[in-house]
Each structure stands twice: as C-alpha cells, then as structure tokens.
Design a protein around this motif. Sequence first.
Motif, PDB file in Angstrom:
ATOM      1  N   HIS A 368     -39.342   8.405  49.874  1.00 43.23           N
ATOM      2  CA  HIS A 368     -39.731   7.940  48.625  1.00 43.23           C
ATOM      3  C   HIS A 368     -39.508   8.742  47.645  1.00 43.23           C
ATOM      4  CE1 HIS A 368     -41.758   5.267  45.778  1.00 43.23           C
ATOM      5  NE2 HIS A 368     -42.520   6.534  45.709  1.00 43.23           N
ATOM      6  N   ILE A 369     -38.910   8.346  46.355  1.00 40.72           N
ATOM      7  CA  ILE A 369     -38.656   9.337  45.197  1.00 40.72           C
ATOM      8  C   ILE A 369     -39.372   8.499  43.991  1.00 40.72           C
ATOM      9  CG2 ILE A 369     -36.959   9.974  43.865  1.00 40.72           C
ATOM     10  CD1 ILE A 369     -34.872   9.639  45.922  1.00 40.72           C
ATOM     11  N   LYS A 370     -40.194   9.614  43.439  1.00 37.51           N
ATOM     12  CA  LYS A 370     -40.982   9.246  42.206  1.00 37.51           C
ATOM     13  C   LYS A 370     -40.057   9.894  41.037  1.00 37.51           C
ATOM     14  CE  LYS A 370     -45.310  10.353  40.190  1.00 37.51           C
ATOM     15  NZ  LYS A 370     -46.700  11.098  40.472  1.00 37.51           N
ATOM     16  N   ILE A 371     -39.860   9.081  39.897  1.00 33.70           N
ATOM     17  CA  ILE A 371     -39.058   9.498  38.892  1.00 33.70           C
ATOM     18  C   ILE A 371     -39.939   9.511  37.607  1.00 33.70           C
ATOM     19  CG2 ILE A 371     -38.208   7.350  38.426  1.00 33.70           C
ATOM     20  CD1 ILE A 371     -35.671   8.847  37.465  1.00 33.70           C
ATOM     21  N   SER A 372     -39.739  10.458  36.524  1.00 35.53           N
ATOM     22  CA  SER A 372     -40.558  10.635  35.586  1.00 35.53           C
ATOM     23  C   SER A 372     -39.618  11.032  34.233  1.00 35.53           C
ATOM     24  CB  SER A 372     -41.806  11.367  35.692  1.00 35.53           C
ATOM     25  OG  SER A 372     -41.582  12.456  36.182  1.00 35.53           O
ATOM     26  N   GLU A 373     -39.714  10.851  33.228  1.00 36.95           N
ATOM     27  CA  GLU A 373     -38.612  11.169  32.237  1.00 36.95           C
ATOM     28  C   GLU A 373     -39.484  11.626  30.741  1.00 36.95           C
ATOM     29  OE1 GLU A 373     -35.651   8.440  31.355  1.00 36.95           O
ATOM     30  OE2 GLU A 373     -36.044   7.308  33.428  1.00 36.95           O
ATOM     31  N   ARG A 374     -38.880  12.611  30.085  1.00 37.46           N
ATOM     32  CA  ARG A 374     -39.455  12.768  28.734  1.00 37.46           C
ATOM     33  C   ARG A 374     -38.366  12.262  27.660  1.00 37.46           C
ATOM     34  NH1 ARG A 374     -43.557  17.028  28.799  1.00 37.46           N
ATOM     35  NH2 ARG A 374     -42.813  17.222  26.444  1.00 37.46           N
ATOM     36  N   THR A 375     -38.785  12.615  26.406  1.00 40.04           N
ATOM     37  CA  THR A 375     -37.872  11.623  25.455  1.00 40.04           C
ATOM     38  C   THR A 375     -37.177  12.805  24.652  1.00 40.04           C
ATOM     39  OG1 THR A 375     -39.838  11.887  23.946  1.00 40.04           O
ATOM     40  CG2 THR A 375     -39.259   9.736  25.260  1.00 40.04           C
ATOM     41  N   GLU A 376     -37.364  14.112  24.736  1.00 40.26           N
ATOM     42  CA  GLU A 376     -36.645  15.229  23.870  1.00 40.26           C
ATOM     43  C   GLU A 376     -35.290  15.005  24.317  1.00 40.26           C
ATOM     44  OE1 GLU A 376     -39.029  15.915  25.984  1.00 40.26           O
ATOM     45  OE2 GLU A 376     -40.659  16.895  24.835  1.00 40.26           O
ATOM     46  N   VAL A 377     -34.290  15.121  23.469  1.00 42.40           N
ATOM     47  CA  VAL A 377     -32.790  15.109  23.474  1.00 42.40           C
ATOM     48  C   VAL A 377     -32.211  16.502  23.605  1.00 42.40           C
ATOM     49  CG1 VAL A 377     -30.500  14.573  22.483  1.00 42.40           C
ATOM     50  CG2 VAL A 377     -32.851  13.148  21.936  1.00 42.40           C
ATOM     51  N   VAL A 378     -31.991  16.787  24.999  1.00 43.13           N
ATOM     52  CA  VAL A 378     -31.664  18.118  25.315  1.00 43.13           C
ATOM     53  C   VAL A 378     -30.247  18.284  26.005  1.00 43.13           C
ATOM     54  CG1 VAL A 378     -33.805  18.974  25.362  1.00 43.13           C
ATOM     55  CG2 VAL A 378     -32.744  17.961  27.640  1.00 43.13           C
ATOM     56  N   GLU A 379     -29.860  19.604  26.452  1.00 35.55           N
ATOM     57  CA  GLU A 379     -28.631  19.395  27.247  1.00 35.55           C
ATOM     58  C   GLU A 379     -28.921  21.080  28.068  1.00 35.55           C
ATOM     59  OE1 GLU A 379     -26.644  18.982  29.670  1.00 35.55           O
ATOM     60  OE2 GLU A 379     -26.237  17.191  29.757  1.00 35.55           O
ATOM     61  N   PHE A 380     -27.903  21.231  28.912  1.00 43.47           N
ATOM     62  CA  PHE A 380     -27.940  22.568  29.586  1.00 43.47           C
ATOM     63  C   PHE A 380     -28.975  23.483  29.964  1.00 43.47           C
ATOM     64  CE2 PHE A 380     -24.435  22.124  26.131  1.00 43.47           C
ATOM     65  CZ  PHE A 380     -23.206  21.830  27.118  1.00 43.47           C
ATOM     66  N   PRO A 381     -29.876  22.775  30.960  1.00 42.06           N
ATOM     67  CA  PRO A 381     -31.522  23.264  31.198  1.00 42.06           C
ATOM     68  C   PRO A 381     -30.915  24.630  31.994  1.00 42.06           C
ATOM     69  CG  PRO A 381     -30.592  21.489  32.687  1.00 42.06           C
ATOM     70  CD  PRO A 381     -29.677  21.415  31.481  1.00 42.06           C
ATOM     71  N   ARG A 382     -31.903  25.561  31.602  1.00 38.48           N
ATOM     72  CA  ARG A 382     -31.746  26.872  32.462  1.00 38.48           C
ATOM     73  C   ARG A 382     -33.202  27.334  32.757  1.00 38.48           C
ATOM     74  NH1 ARG A 382     -26.317  29.353  32.911  1.00 38.48           N
ATOM     75  NH2 ARG A 382     -27.522  30.866  33.602  1.00 38.48           N
ATOM     76  N   VAL A 383     -33.392  28.089  33.885  1.00 37.93           N
ATOM     77  CA  VAL A 383     -34.561  28.522  34.185  1.00 37.93           C
ATOM     78  C   VAL A 383     -34.435  30.055  34.408  1.00 37.93           C
ATOM     79  CG1 VAL A 383     -35.398  26.605  35.459  1.00 37.93           C
ATOM     80  CG2 VAL A 383     -33.938  28.357  36.797  1.00 37.93           C
ATOM     81  N   ASP A 384     -35.400  30.980  34.724  1.00 29.51           N
ATOM     82  CA  ASP A 384     -35.502  32.246  34.569  1.00 29.51           C
ATOM     83  C   ASP A 384     -34.807  32.408  36.070  1.00 29.51           C
ATOM     84  OD1 ASP A 384     -36.475  34.796  35.734  1.00 29.51           O
ATOM     85  OD2 ASP A 384     -38.117  34.599  34.590  1.00 29.51           O
ATOM     86  N   PRO A 385     -33.762  33.317  35.966  1.00 27.25           N
ATOM     87  CA  PRO A 385     -33.122  33.609  37.247  1.00 27.25           C
ATOM     88  C   PRO A 385     -34.023  34.189  38.428  1.00 27.25           C
ATOM     89  CG  PRO A 385     -32.625  35.311  35.905  1.00 27.25           C
ATOM     90  CD  PRO A 385     -33.288  34.277  34.877  1.00 27.25           C
ATOM     91  N   ARG A 386     -35.003  34.405  38.328  1.00 30.84           N
ATOM     92  CA  ARG A 386     -35.981  35.248  39.200  1.00 30.84           C
ATOM     93  C   ARG A 386     -36.326  33.738  40.159  1.00 30.84           C
ATOM     94  NH1 ARG A 386     -39.241  39.216  35.647  1.00 30.84           N
ATOM     95  NH2 ARG A 386     -39.249  37.190  34.294  1.00 30.84           N
ATOM     96  N   VAL A 387     -36.512  32.752  39.493  1.00 35.04           N
ATOM     97  CA  VAL A 387     -36.803  31.516  40.404  1.00 35.04           C
ATOM     98  C   VAL A 387     -36.038  30.387  40.674  1.00 35.04           C
ATOM     99  CG1 VAL A 387     -39.382  31.832  39.081  1.00 35.04           C
ATOM    100  CG2 VAL A 387     -37.749  30.467  38.228  1.00 35.04           C
ATOM    101  N   VAL A 388     -34.778  30.816  40.738  1.00 34.07           N
ATOM    102  CA  VAL A 388     -33.798  29.515  41.218  1.00 34.07           C
ATOM    103  C   VAL A 388     -34.197  29.313  42.621  1.00 34.07           C
ATOM    104  CG1 VAL A 388     -31.241  29.435  41.827  1.00 34.07           C
ATOM    105  CG2 VAL A 388     -32.051  30.509  39.604  1.00 34.07           C
ATOM    106  N   GLY A 389     -34.284  28.006  42.925  1.00 36.00           N
ATOM    107  CA  GLY A 389     -34.717  27.611  44.331  1.00 36.00           C
ATOM    108  C   GLY A 389     -36.017  27.974  44.702  1.00 36.00           C
TER     109      GLY A 389
END
Length: 499
Positions: A368-389
Amino acid sequence: MNRRQLFQGIGAAVASCMLPNLAQAQSSNRLGMAKELFQADLRLTPLRGYQGQDVRCDQAWVEGKIPSDLRGDFFRNGPGLFERGGQRYHHWFDGDGMVHAWRFTDQGVSHQARFVRTKKFIAEQQAGEFLVPAFGTAIKPKIPLRSSDTMNTANTNVIKMDGRLYALWEGGSAHALDAQSLATQELVTWSPELAGMPFSAHPKVEADGTMWNFGTMMGKLILYKISKQGKLLQHHVMNAPNSAMVHDFVISQNHLIFMFSPISLNMDAVRSGQSMVDSMEWKAQESTKVLVIEKADFSRTRLMELPAMMLFHFGNAWEENQTIHLDFVKSKDLGNFKEWMPKMMQGLDVKHDVASPTFLQIDLRTKHIKISERTEVVEFPRVDPRVVGQRNRFLFYPLAAPSANNDALNGVMRLDLQTGKTDQFDFGTRMRLEEHVVVPKAGSSRESEVWLVGVGFDVQRQTSFGSVFDGENLSAGPVALAHLPYWTPHCFHGNFYSA
Ligand SMILES: [Fe+2]
C-alpha cells in the motif's frame, strides 16, 4: 555596499578574468526571431548559450564573506551551446555539456568552464553545423550513428570519484575529465560488456562512497553498483515496466526505488524523423509504476501503481519498520517538458505548470502507498550527503518565492520534515537560481549543520554568481555571493567536494 565599492569590485574581477566573446552567430530567420526575443527579455539570457568557447575567472568579486571552513571545488554541468550554422535547438536538454568548476580557496573564489570534448562536439565544431539528431530537435544525421554515444552531449551532471571527474548524460556513457584542467579524457567503460550502455546522470552515493546508478534502454533497466574507487562491483540487466524516460531514482538502506511515469514513445513518429521529445506521448489514463528492488538481490522486486504523475527528481529515501519513506518533486504531465521548455528556448518567458514536494510511504508488506503533497513551487531537491539513503529530517530546494515572475526559481527553501516548517529566502525578481547543494560545515556532525551552495543569474547585471547560505538560517540571506563579470549558461546539476 555602495556604488563605488560595487564598481571597484567588478573592475577588479574583470581585470583577472578572461571574458567570453558573446557575440551571436549568423542568424537564420528563426534564429533571428529568437535573438530578438532574447534581447527583449533579459531574464532568459543564459539560455542564449555560448558558441563553444571556454572561460575562466581567477578572482570572482565576493560580496559578503566566504566562510573560512568552506574550501573545495564546486563542479557543475549543463547544456551550454544551442546554435550552429543558423540552426537553434528546440529543447534545453539538447545543448552540449559545459562543465564548470567554482573553486573556493584561501585566495578567494575562481571559476572555470570548459565544453566537454565529446565526439559530437568536436565533429560539429569542425563542421560548423549540427551533424546528429538531438533529444528534442529533429536533425537529419550527416555522420553514421554508430551508438547512442555518437549523440552523447555529456550535459547533465558531474561527479568526482577517486580524483577523476565524470560528466554524465543519461542516454550513454560517462565522459572522464581531468579534475584540475577539466580537459576531456575518454568515454568510460565500466566493463567490456557494458560498453556504450546508458549510465544515468543521477547516481546516488552513500556516505561510505558506494555509488548506485542505472540506465534505461529499449525496455531494459540496467543497474550498477560501483565502489568508492570507481570499480564496478556488480551490474544487472532486467525488464523495465516502461523505459521511455526515467531521469532519476532513489535509494534507501536496503532498496533501489524507481518511478515510471506513463510516457510512451510513438515509434511511427520516431521513424518519420520526429525528435524523441516530440515522439513522447502522455498516457493520462495509465498508471505510474513504482518499482522497488532489493539491493542485496536484484531479482527480488515489488511493483506497485499510482495515478499518472510526472517527476524528474527525487530528494531521498529511507526505511523503517518495513516502510519506505521517499520524496520527489511532482508535476502534472509532460506539458512543461514538451511545451514550456521549447518556448523558453525561443526566448519566451511564460508561465508553466508548477512542481511541488511530494511524499510517499510504501508499506513493503501490503504494497500500500500513502501519498502526501505540499504546495510550494520547487525543483532540484537535495539532502545532506551524509544522509543519502538514510533517514533525513531536512530537504533543500531552489524555490519560486512569492515575488517570482512566472514561477521562476528565485529563492531557496529548507523544509523540516519533523515540524513541517520551512525556512525561505526570496531574492526578488532580479535573481534566477539554479540547484543549490548541501555542504557539511567542517567538524559538524549534525544533519543540516551545513552551507548551502549554488549558482544564480543576476538579471539586472547580466552576470552569474555563486551563492553561499547558512543552511540553518536561509532567511537571513546569503552569507556571500561570488560575482563573475560574465554570465554563464544555466547548469542542471553538480556536486561540491570539500578540500
Ligand atoms: Fe536531473
């Protein structure tokens, strides 16, 4: 800063830089029209592109103060050449790759950019015209198309592994470059049987340096696991639910996760000579397929379905209690890709469909997949490289801030997934931003104790700049902007490597 300081700063930067000759090539009518539109609307200047020239600036003019612990190389890549022999590409994705190095040293910030010397670039530079079809522009081939690497533009991302740079393009091989000079070395073959196979521009690198990547071609999905030293550890070829366009993927602790939007390639259109982009069709009634593959055994997979949705980029994924949590930036369909981007390439800055942060929770037991969304207009998401995966609390994006024209990216945002709160900075209509990457501060051990480093275009000055924000206080504005005395073509992606 007053006007005098500003001009002194720019004057000093000009003195230490090799300025590109940005005169336009001879124009056909179509090209002439685009030239007029670009001259009338200076917001899109970076999409005019260069004519193949390399540039450098040994001393950018720094406004503010570069943090004393921010030292290293910020490599970026993007399409930089769009016109030859009176012909202009129709799509942003078509341009030849130009790799940039912003170097942060004790002496200041320098910038250097060189076109990747792909076989295509060298042959077309000599011929003075386009010789091979582009992704979004139908061009009758004037040289034999031996493999997808004949059309390889090396224009999407650049990563560094074991001292070497790799310019990436999702349709074919990586190009190895010298990390100091940015000189092109060779096409990369990870193993003899994988020569010329697609290697996506969105590899995921875990904190220990292990790199995962994929490629898609003719209904197949190719998986790669590569060591920190750049050695192929494992690969696998399997059937893909859909391979028309898969741009990015994401990894969690134990899984690789793909989403396949309902795009089909009209082969009659391809055979009749239309471009790949023009041959793509959106199947709104069909599902988006979600494929979860176990890292430990690529043959163990789960396939799920969601309504039709379009995405280019994921932020991150992690799992806990048999549930995968992941995020991506969702848009409605192929409209932006097939209509808005070609308009921008003609010099028309128009409104487009928005893309917003979207989140999935995938229950691995029930599927089962639960989906949720926000409304900000963005692109190119990035995270701290120490937490990839791994479990991440924060996401960083360039943002269409409240003041944006036509939802152009003109701000930055940090999203706190724990509280749902955002920290934002709005540059106003004067600046247009590219992707911003996350650089851990020296000695920090906490996620988000970082510098956020990116590139932008100053519409008023008609120049490009590097930007540095404190990742824990974006709303305070940039701590430093490193201005170049010239503009550069917009890049897609890049990565920062600390000294
Ligand atoms: Fe991308």
